[in-house]
Structures are given as C-alpha cells and as structure tokens.
Design a protein around this motif. Structure first.
Motif, mmCIF file in Angstrom:
data_model
loop_
_atom_site.group_PDB
_atom_site.id
_atom_site.type_symbol
_atom_site.label_atom_id
_atom_site.label_comp_id
_atom_site.label_asym_id
_atom_site.label_seq_id
_atom_site.Cartn_x
_atom_site.Cartn_y
_atom_site.Cartn_z
ATOM 1 N N THR A 48 0.812 -1.223 0.000
ATOM 2 C CA THR A 48 0.000 0.000 0.000
ATOM 3 C C THR A 48 0.845 1.272 0.000
ATOM 4 O OG1 THR A 48 -0.161 0.143 2.415
ATOM 5 C CG2 THR A 48 -1.778 -1.233 1.293
ATOM 6 N N THR A 103 -7.481 13.213 -5.306
ATOM 7 C CA THR A 103 -7.091 11.923 -4.741
ATOM 8 C C THR A 103 -7.217 10.795 -5.759
ATOM 9 O OG1 THR A 103 -9.321 11.583 -3.845
ATOM 10 C CG2 THR A 103 -7.698 12.629 -2.406
ATOM 11 N N SER A 150 -7.493 -5.174 6.378
ATOM 12 C CA SER A 150 -8.707 -4.416 6.699
ATOM 13 C C SER A 150 -8.401 -3.519 7.876
ATOM 14 C CB SER A 150 -9.862 -5.357 7.037
ATOM 15 O OG SER A 150 -9.570 -6.091 8.204
ATOM 16 N N SER A 206 0.687 5.045 -2.539
ATOM 17 C CA SER A 206 -0.570 5.200 -3.280
ATOM 18 C C SER A 206 -1.640 5.655 -2.295
ATOM 19 C CB SER A 206 -0.982 3.889 -3.965
ATOM 20 O OG SER A 206 -1.157 2.855 -3.019
ATOM 21 N N TYR A 207 -2.605 6.443 -2.796
ATOM 22 C CA TYR A 207 -3.615 7.016 -1.909
ATOM 23 C C TYR A 207 -4.547 5.927 -1.385
ATOM 24 C CZ TYR A 207 -7.348 9.928 -0.087
ATOM 25 O OH TYR A 207 -8.280 10.503 0.740
ATOM 26 N N GLU A 208 -4.838 5.981 -0.079
ATOM 27 C CA GLU A 208 -5.736 5.036 0.563
ATOM 28 C C GLU A 208 -6.794 5.816 1.335
ATOM 29 O OE1 GLU A 208 -5.763 1.675 0.609
ATOM 30 O OE2 GLU A 208 -4.021 1.440 -0.707
ATOM 31 N N ASP A 209 -8.080 5.571 1.021
ATOM 32 C CA ASP A 209 -9.163 6.261 1.720
ATOM 33 C C ASP A 209 -9.120 6.010 3.217
ATOM 34 O OD1 ASP A 209 -10.347 7.531 -0.464
ATOM 35 O OD2 ASP A 209 -11.520 5.753 -0.982
ATOM 36 N N ARG A 210 -8.790 4.778 3.600
ATOM 37 C CA ARG A 210 -8.829 4.438 5.024
ATOM 38 C C ARG A 210 -7.777 5.203 5.812
ATOM 39 N NH1 ARG A 210 -6.685 -1.695 3.995
ATOM 40 N NH2 ARG A 210 -5.071 -1.091 2.501
ATOM 41 N N ARG A 224 -10.245 3.901 9.926
ATOM 42 C CA ARG A 224 -9.395 5.062 9.687
ATOM 43 C C ARG A 224 -8.408 5.209 10.841
ATOM 44 N NH1 ARG A 224 -10.620 8.775 5.866
ATOM 45 N NH2 ARG A 224 -12.542 8.433 4.689
ATOM 46 N N ASN A 237 -3.844 10.080 -7.257
ATOM 47 C CA ASN A 237 -2.807 9.869 -6.252
ATOM 48 C C ASN A 237 -2.303 11.189 -5.670
ATOM 49 O OD1 ASN A 237 -1.444 7.892 -4.765
ATOM 50 N ND2 ASN A 237 0.431 8.141 -5.954
ATOM 51 N N VAL A 243 -1.595 9.209 1.634
ATOM 52 C CA VAL A 243 -0.679 8.248 1.034
ATOM 53 C C VAL A 243 0.278 7.758 2.110
ATOM 54 C CG1 VAL A 243 1.107 7.896 -0.704
ATOM 55 C CG2 VAL A 243 -0.841 9.382 -1.209
#
Length: 234
Positions: free
Chosen positions: A34, A156, A220, A37-41, A223, A159, A45
């Motif tokens: 991961t 977002t 998993s 790279s952009y991660e919503d959670r 936030r 990225n 980045v």
C-alpha cells in the motif's frame, strides 16, 4: 512540510498460512503493497510504517485457503495534502502558462498561469524559459528550482495530484526565500533536524517497497485514530 503527519491505526492483516513461520515479515510485506498510493482508510498516502503484531489474537477466514488474521497496531507516516497548506517541490517543467513540480520526489503538482503571482514575468531564452520577479531579478524560478507554494486543490483519484498557487506570501523560489524572507528562514532553522529523520524513514520504506515481492493477502482497517496531527517540516 505541512502535508506530512503521523497517525496511529489498528489493522487486521490476513496472512497466507505458508507465511505462518514469520508473521511479522508477512505483515510488513502486506503493508508495503500500500506504500506510495492514496488510501481512503488512511486519508492520505502511506509513506512509512512501524508495526507491532499482537500474537495473542487471530481470526480465520472461511474458504479453501484459510487465511488467518493478525491484529496490528501501526504507527504511520502519511502524505495528506489539504487546501491552503504550504508544500515544497522541485520544478520539472515550466512554460509561460504553467509550472510543473514534483513533491517528495514522487507526487506531481501543477501551478497554472492564473495562480502565478503577477510579480513574476516569464522570459524565454532559446528552448528554455524562466520566471523572474519584476521587483528582484535574483528571484528566479527555472527548471530544477526548489519552490514553495500553496495548495489549491487535491485530486485523490490521481494519487494526490495537486493544483497549487504562487500568489500567497512566503511562496516562490526556496533559495531566494531562504535569504530574503525572515519568516521562512526562521522556519527552516527550527525544523532542520526533524527533516533528516523523516527523509530517512521515507527512503527506507521506498527501498523496502521496491525489493519486497508481492504476496497474496488482505488488509482491513478503520481510519487511523489518535492522530497526533502534528505538522512535520521537511
């Protein structure tokens, strides 16, 4: 740099049974997939991580290959730019209508002509150009210059591609600002030590990201919580 922040998160990482002999390494591999790279959670980045594996809890996923879940407490270093933040980048390309820069050697930023302060005038010489301040000819922005700019928008989906601005005060060539802008000079002197530690973290995780092979697995999480929301200066 204001866009860098630290956060804490509780993650459940599902590991393939073949990696049960070295769970910590397997978890590190999964988190490394991961990186950058952009991660919503994470609301940003992921640039670096430090994990503590809780060996006392595990959860098995149903299926032909029973992955097992490992509870992980992670300290995260995130790149999370927001409007009105001040960032720094290296100019890679410029022309009369725009300046394009790279932030942290990875992330792209574009400053369009409407967001370039009127105090700058574009001059072309041969196949190259540069922006020169009308009030001080020594304030120059050209290819390779390090610049300081304000964030207008963040995409977002691309990225964390940034649309920036050179209109706010204390923006422009970092070399010129370090000599002529007292506020910027003070900011550099107060945070110069911290920047070295952050750079080491990012470079180490970038190297790990390149060298580690991908493995099947699932991550998993919620936030990040207990965020210290501390701006880390570069």
């Amino acid at each position: 740099m204001q866009a860098l922040r630290e956060a804490e998160a509780e993650l459940t990482v599902y590991v393939h049974p073949s990696n049960a002999a070295d769970v910590r390494r397997a978890v590190a591999r999964q988190l490394s997939t991961t990186l950058f790279s952009y991660e919503d959670r994470f609301d940003g980045v992921l640039l670096a991580h430090e994990v503590i594996v809780d060996g006392g809890q595990a959860k098995i996923l149903n299926g032909l290959v029973p992955f097992f879940g490992v509870l992980v407490h992670a300290n995260l270093l995130l790149y999370s730019p927001q409007p009105d933040m001040i960032l720094e980048g290296k100019v890679e390309l410029l022309g009369k209508e725009s300046i394009h820069a790279i932030v942290l050697g990875v992330f792209s930023a574009a400053i369009m002509s409407d967001d370039i302060n009127e105090r700058f005038k574009f001059k072309r010489r041969g196949d190259r150009g540069k922006f020169i301040s009308r009030s001080d000819k020594h304030h120059v922005i050209r290819k390779g210059s390090m610049i300081r700019f304000s964030v207008k928008r963040v995409d977002t989906e691309m990225n964390c591609h940034i649309t920036g601005s050179l209109i706010p005060p204390h923006t422009g060539s970092m070399h010129w600002l370090s000599i002529h802008d007292a506020e910027y000079t003070s900011e550099i002197n107060s945070h110069i030590r911290r920047s070295g530690n952050i750079r080491i973290k990012i470079e180490q995780n970038e190297q790990d990201h390149r060298t580690l092979d991908n493995e099947d697995g699932v991550i998993s999480s919620e936030r990040p919580h207990k965020s210290r929301k501390r701006a880390l200066e570069e």
